[in-house]
Design an enzyme around this catalytic site. Structure first.
Site, PDB file in Angstrom:
ATOM      1  N   ASP A   1      38.236  37.781  46.464  1.00 41.51           N
ATOM      2  CA  ASP A   1      39.343  37.043  45.861  1.00 41.51           C
ATOM      3  C   ASP A   1      38.848  35.679  45.397  1.00 41.51           C
ATOM      4  O   ASP A   1      38.492  34.834  46.204  1.00 41.51           O
ATOM      5  CB  ASP A   1      40.466  36.867  46.874  1.00 41.51           C
ATOM      6  CG  ASP A   1      41.728  36.263  46.275  1.00 41.51           C
ATOM      7  OD1 ASP A   1      41.723  35.945  45.069  1.00 41.51           O
ATOM      8  OD2 ASP A   1      42.705  36.110  47.020  1.00 41.51           O
TER       9      ASP A   1
ATOM     10  N   ARG B   1      42.331  38.893  39.781  1.00 42.63           N
ATOM     11  CA  ARG B   1      41.535  40.117  39.818  1.00 42.63           C
ATOM     12  C   ARG B   1      42.077  41.243  38.957  1.00 42.63           C
ATOM     13  O   ARG B   1      41.334  41.833  38.159  1.00 42.63           O
ATOM     14  CB  ARG B   1      41.369  40.603  41.267  1.00 42.63           C
ATOM     15  CG  ARG B   1      40.478  39.704  42.083  1.00 42.63           C
ATOM     16  CD  ARG B   1      40.500  40.079  43.537  1.00 42.63           C
ATOM     17  NE  ARG B   1      41.782  39.652  44.124  1.00 42.63           N
ATOM     18  CZ  ARG B   1      42.090  39.769  45.413  1.00 42.63           C
ATOM     19  NH1 ARG B   1      41.245  40.338  46.234  1.00 42.63           N
ATOM     20  NH2 ARG B   1      43.241  39.332  45.868  1.00 42.63           N
TER      21      ARG B   1
ATOM     22  N   CYS C   1      46.772  43.646  42.399  1.00 35.03           N
ATOM     23  CA  CYS C   1      46.291  42.602  43.298  1.00 35.03           C
ATOM     24  C   CYS C   1      47.493  41.846  43.841  1.00 35.03           C
ATOM     25  O   CYS C   1      48.594  42.391  43.893  1.00 35.03           O
ATOM     26  CB  CYS C   1      45.267  41.691  42.612  1.00 35.03           C
ATOM     27  SG  CYS C   1      45.920  40.618  41.325  1.00 35.03           S
TER      28      CYS C   1
END
Length: 147
Positions: free
Chosen positions: A118, A14, A8
């Site tokens: 996100d 994440r 990420c």
């Protein structure tokens, strides 16, 4: 041996959650790491990411890692959280193109939106939603890797 690298942006939200989810499955023959295209070495996972993992009884002692050539060569499969991450990675490491996919691209044949949402800067609820999105995708990922 299957070696999965989740990627990420900063390696604090994440990809650490994805790493923890897959590691906690305890599947023999699968190793997991995570990194970030713009990560700083040694940062903890975000507070909300740690809380969501703890709420789901998934231990983690995460420390962020920048994406490196060593991590790329270690991985047999690289899964990015977004198309943007994939583009940055492939532009920086062209030899990794054949083993790099967005997570959703790999697990959903016809999914239009290939980005994992996100949660950065969001509420605990938003982190939980991203966690659930990752859990579903990783369940599918396990099935595909075991085929």
């Amino acid at each position: 041996m299957i070696r999965v690298l989740f990627v990420c942006t900063g390696n604090t939200c994440r990809s650490p959650m994805a790493e923890a989810i897959l590691k906690n499955k305890g599947i023999p023959g699968i190793e997991v790491k995570s990194a970030g295209v713009y990560a700083t070495e040694g940062m903890e996972a975000s507070m909300h990411a740690k809380q969501v993992l703890e709420d789901n009884e998934m231990g983690q002692g995460h420390s962020s890692s920048p994406l490196t050539a060593d991590a790329i060569s270690w991985a047999t499969h690289i899964f990015t959280m977004t198309e943007g991450h994939k583009s940055i990675l492939v532009n920086s490491f062209p030899a990794a193109m054949d083993k790099t996919f967005t997570l959703k691209e790999f697990v959903y044949d016809d999914k239009y939106d290939r980005d994992i949402s996100d949660p950065y800067g969001g509420s605990q609820k938003i982190y939980r939603e991203t966690f659930e999105e990752l859990q579903e995708a990783i369940s599918r990922l396990i099935n595909k890797l075991e085929e």
